[in-house]
Design a protein around this motif. Structure first.
Motif, PDB file in Angstrom:
ATOM      1  N   GLY A   1       0.808  -1.216   0.000  1.00 12.75           N
ATOM      2  CA  GLY A   1       0.000   0.000   0.000  1.00 12.75           C
ATOM      3  C   GLY A   1       0.839   1.263   0.000  1.00 12.75           C
ATOM      4  N   ILE A   2       0.370   2.259  -0.744  1.00 13.61           N
ATOM      5  CA  ILE A   2       1.018   3.577  -0.775  1.00 13.61           C
ATOM      6  C   ILE A   2      -0.051   4.646  -0.566  1.00 13.61           C
ATOM      7  N   THR A   3       0.187   5.542   0.381  1.00 18.22           N
ATOM      8  CA  THR A   3      -0.667   6.726   0.476  1.00 18.22           C
ATOM      9  C   THR A   3       0.220   7.959   0.303  1.00 18.22           C
ATOM     10  N   HIS A   4      -0.324   8.974  -0.333  1.00 17.95           N
ATOM     11  CA  HIS A   4       0.471  10.167  -0.630  1.00 17.95           C
ATOM     12  C   HIS A   4      -0.238  11.427  -0.162  1.00 17.95           C
ATOM     13  N   CYS A   5       0.560  12.436   0.184  1.00 16.82           N
ATOM     14  CA  CYS A   5       0.046  13.724   0.627  1.00 16.82           C
ATOM     15  C   CYS A   5       0.034  14.694  -0.552  1.00 16.82           C
ATOM     16  N   ASP A   6      -0.967  14.529  -1.402  1.00 17.61           N
ATOM     17  CA  ASP A   6      -1.155  15.416  -2.557  1.00 17.61           C
ATOM     18  C   ASP A   6       0.053  15.418  -3.495  1.00 17.61           C
ATOM     19  N   CYS A   7       0.623  14.221  -3.740  1.00 16.57           N
ATOM     20  CA  CYS A   7       1.769  14.110  -4.661  1.00 16.57           C
ATOM     21  C   CYS A   7       1.623  12.806  -5.453  1.00 16.57           C
ATOM     22  N   ILE A   8       0.568  12.737  -6.235  1.00 15.32           N
ATOM     23  CA  ILE A   8       0.210  11.516  -6.948  1.00 15.32           C
ATOM     24  C   ILE A   8       1.303  11.057  -7.905  1.00 15.32           C
ATOM     25  N   GLU A   9       1.999  11.985  -8.548  1.00 12.19           N
ATOM     26  CA  GLU A   9       3.039  11.589  -9.507  1.00 12.19           C
ATOM     27  C   GLU A   9       4.184  10.849  -8.810  1.00 12.19           C
ATOM     28  N   ASP A  10       4.568  11.326  -7.645  1.00 10.65           N
ATOM     29  CA  ASP A  10       5.617  10.643  -6.880  1.00 10.65           C
ATOM     30  C   ASP A  10       5.144   9.255  -6.448  1.00 10.65           C
ATOM     31  N   ALA A  11       3.892   9.166  -6.048  1.00 10.38           N
ATOM     32  CA  ALA A  11       3.336   7.879  -5.605  1.00 10.38           C
ATOM     33  C   ALA A  11       3.296   6.878  -6.749  1.00 10.38           C
ATOM     34  N   LEU A  12       2.907   7.329  -7.936  1.00 16.80           N
ATOM     35  CA  LEU A  12       2.822   6.429  -9.089  1.00 16.80           C
ATOM     36  C   LEU A  12       4.214   6.000  -9.557  1.00 16.80           C
ATOM     37  N   ALA A  13       5.179   6.916  -9.461  1.00 16.44           N
ATOM     38  CA  ALA A  13       6.558   6.556  -9.833  1.00 16.44           C
ATOM     39  C   ALA A  13       7.095   5.489  -8.881  1.00 16.44           C
ATOM     40  N   LEU A  14       6.803   5.632  -7.601  1.00 13.54           N
ATOM     41  CA  LEU A  14       7.224   4.638  -6.606  1.00 13.54           C
ATOM     42  C   LEU A  14       6.510   3.311  -6.850  1.00 13.54           C
ATOM     43  N   LYS A  15       5.242   3.385  -7.202  1.00 14.39           N
ATOM     44  CA  LYS A  15       4.479   2.174  -7.511  1.00 14.39           C
ATOM     45  C   LYS A  15       5.133   1.382  -8.638  1.00 14.39           C
ATOM     46  N   GLU A  16       5.505   2.072  -9.713  1.00 17.95           N
ATOM     47  CA  GLU A  16       6.125   1.397 -10.856  1.00 17.95           C
ATOM     48  C   GLU A  16       7.453   0.746 -10.467  1.00 17.95           C
ATOM     49  N   GLU A  17       8.215   1.409  -9.622  1.00 17.36           N
ATOM     50  CA  GLU A  17       9.500   0.850  -9.189  1.00 17.36           C
ATOM     51  C   GLU A  17       9.281  -0.386  -8.320  1.00 17.36           C
ATOM     52  N   ILE A  18       8.268  -0.326  -7.474  1.00 14.16           N
ATOM     53  CA  ILE A  18       7.945  -1.467  -6.614  1.00 14.16           C
ATOM     54  C   ILE A  18       7.503  -2.665  -7.459  1.00 14.16           C
ATOM     55  N   ILE A  19       6.673  -2.420  -8.467  1.00  9.37           N
ATOM     56  CA  ILE A  19       6.218  -3.495  -9.353  1.00  9.37           C
ATOM     57  C   ILE A  19       7.401  -4.122 -10.086  1.00  9.37           C
ATOM     58  N   LYS A  20       8.305  -3.261 -10.567  1.00 12.71           N
ATOM     59  CA  LYS A  20       9.467  -3.738 -11.319  1.00 12.71           C
ATOM     60  C   LYS A  20      10.385  -4.594 -10.465  1.00 12.71           C
ATOM     61  N   ARG A  21      10.572  -4.191  -9.211  1.00  8.42           N
ATOM     62  CA  ARG A  21      11.522  -4.902  -8.351  1.00  8.42           C
ATOM     63  C   ARG A  21      10.928  -6.103  -7.610  1.00  8.42           C
ATOM     64  N   PHE A  22       9.643  -6.007  -7.230  1.00 10.53           N
ATOM     65  CA  PHE A  22       9.111  -7.014  -6.303  1.00 10.53           C
ATOM     66  C   PHE A  22       7.906  -7.799  -6.825  1.00 10.53           C
ATOM     67  N   SER A  23       7.291  -7.351  -7.913  1.00  7.55           N
ATOM     68  CA  SER A  23       6.152  -8.046  -8.535  1.00  7.55           C
ATOM     69  C   SER A  23       5.080  -8.468  -7.528  1.00  7.55           C
ATOM     70  N   PRO A  24       4.563  -7.541  -6.734  1.00 10.57           N
ATOM     71  CA  PRO A  24       3.521  -7.904  -5.769  1.00 10.57           C
ATOM     72  C   PRO A  24       2.201  -8.209  -6.465  1.00 10.57           C
ATOM     73  N   ALA A  25       1.279  -8.824  -5.728  1.00  8.59           N
ATOM     74  CA  ALA A  25      -0.042  -9.124  -6.290  1.00  8.59           C
ATOM     75  C   ALA A  25      -0.733  -7.830  -6.710  1.00  8.59           C
ATOM     76  N   LYS A  26      -0.526  -6.766  -5.926  1.00  9.03           N
ATOM     77  CA  LYS A  26      -1.164  -5.483  -6.229  1.00  9.03           C
ATOM     78  C   LYS A  26      -0.461  -4.382  -5.462  1.00  9.03           C
ATOM     79  N   VAL A  27      -0.418  -3.195  -6.045  1.00 10.15           N
ATOM     80  CA  VAL A  27       0.036  -2.008  -5.325  1.00 10.15           C
ATOM     81  C   VAL A  27      -1.145  -1.050  -5.278  1.00 10.15           C
ATOM     82  N   LEU A  28      -1.642  -0.813  -4.092  1.00  8.14           N
ATOM     83  CA  LEU A  28      -2.806   0.045  -3.902  1.00  8.14           C
ATOM     84  C   LEU A  28      -2.342   1.460  -3.564  1.00  8.14           C
TER      85      LEU A  28
END
Length: 274
Positions: free
Chosen positions: A226-253
């Motif tokens: 899970g990721i929650t962001h303080c009004d910085c959606i672009e940073d959150a989505l960039a982190l999401k993509e990196e997490i998917i690339k490195r760890f392949s979780p079932a889902k990143v919320l």
């Protein structure tokens, strides 16, 4: 079984509705004006108001009547109720639920998440998942304790401005941090928020969070991060993509951090729960 939580869980509205979760709202005061979290103040409106507020917004636990209404609604739906709440070390929210519970006749269990934001939200989702599988209330609580104890919640702070407004950091330290581009990383430990590390630069801070996930040394293919962001959606989505690339979780919320935790994290903050 009915599941109840509070508005600090930061779960998106569609997930709350899909899982039939009752939410008890906390209260927020900004420059003398009072709001009910999620009722008359959206996350987006909160960040706009916080950006121009003179002091730090103040949050307070739900009113007793909010609990009474939630418990009565739950009683109409089912015989058993499980309440999962914001860490008792950070708020009186859970204790408020326990006090009102004593007045009710139905079976109500109150569980301390020892966390907040998505750290709470993911425990609520775990309980919903087990409920769908037909697990008993006792079994759900047993598994929630295990899940809670192995969970990591790490928060990146873009700025110390709110810490200064709240009186936890003086203005001189904030100026030094800004001058040196220092970023604070905090984490949740035994229900409390503690400083984990101070790192120079946003990129290094983000890499440190990714290293924390890697150190868990587990297969994430069946896990939600899970990721929650303080009004910085672009940073959150960039982190999401990196997490998917490195760890392949079932889902990143990914969702916005609400006022309860966002007040202390400040603009640009990112929370990662894994």
């Amino acid at each position: 079984m009915q599941i109840i939580t509070d508005s600090s869980c930061d779960l998106p509205k569609e997930i709350l509705e899909e899982n039939n979760i009752i939410v008890v709202p906390l209260n927020i005061e900004i420059d003398g004006e009072n709001y009910v979290d999620g009722i008359d103040l959206t996350h987006e409106e909160f960040y706009k108001k916080m950006a121009t507020s003179e002091g730090l917004p103040k949050t307070s636990q739900p009113s007793p009547q909010s609990y009474v209404d939630a418990f009565k609604k739950a009683a109409q739906r089912t015989g058993e109720t499980l309440c999962i709440h914001l860490s008792s070390k950070l708020s009186g929210t859970m204790n408020g639920a326990i006090m009102v519970r004593e007045m009710m006749e139905k079976k109500i269990e109150v569980f301390d998440s020892l966390s907040g934001s998505m750290g709470l939200g993911m425990q609520v989702l775990k309980a919903c998942e087990m409920r769908k599988e037909g697990a008993s209330l006792e079994k759900i609580i047993e598994k929630l304790k295990e899940y809670r104890d192995e969970m990591r919640v790490v928060v990146y702070l873009e700025t110390l401005e709110n810490a200064v407004k709240g009186g936890r950091v003086n203005r001189v330290k904030e100026m030094v941090a800004n001058l040196l581009n220092l970023k604070a990383i905090v984490h949740v430990e035994e229900g409390y928020v503690k400083i984990l590390k101070t790192i120079r630069g946003k990129k290094r801070a983000t890499n440190f969070i990714l290293e924390q996930i890697a150190e868990k040394n587990m297969d994430f293919k069946d896990r939600i991060i899970g990721i929650t962001h303080c009004d910085c959606i672009e940073d959150a989505l960039a982190l999401k993509e990196e997490i998917i690339k490195r760890f392949s979780p079932a889902k990143v919320l990914v969702t916005t951090m609400g006022p309860v935790i966002g007040t202390h994290s400040g603009q640009g903050g990112l929370l990662v729960c894994f």
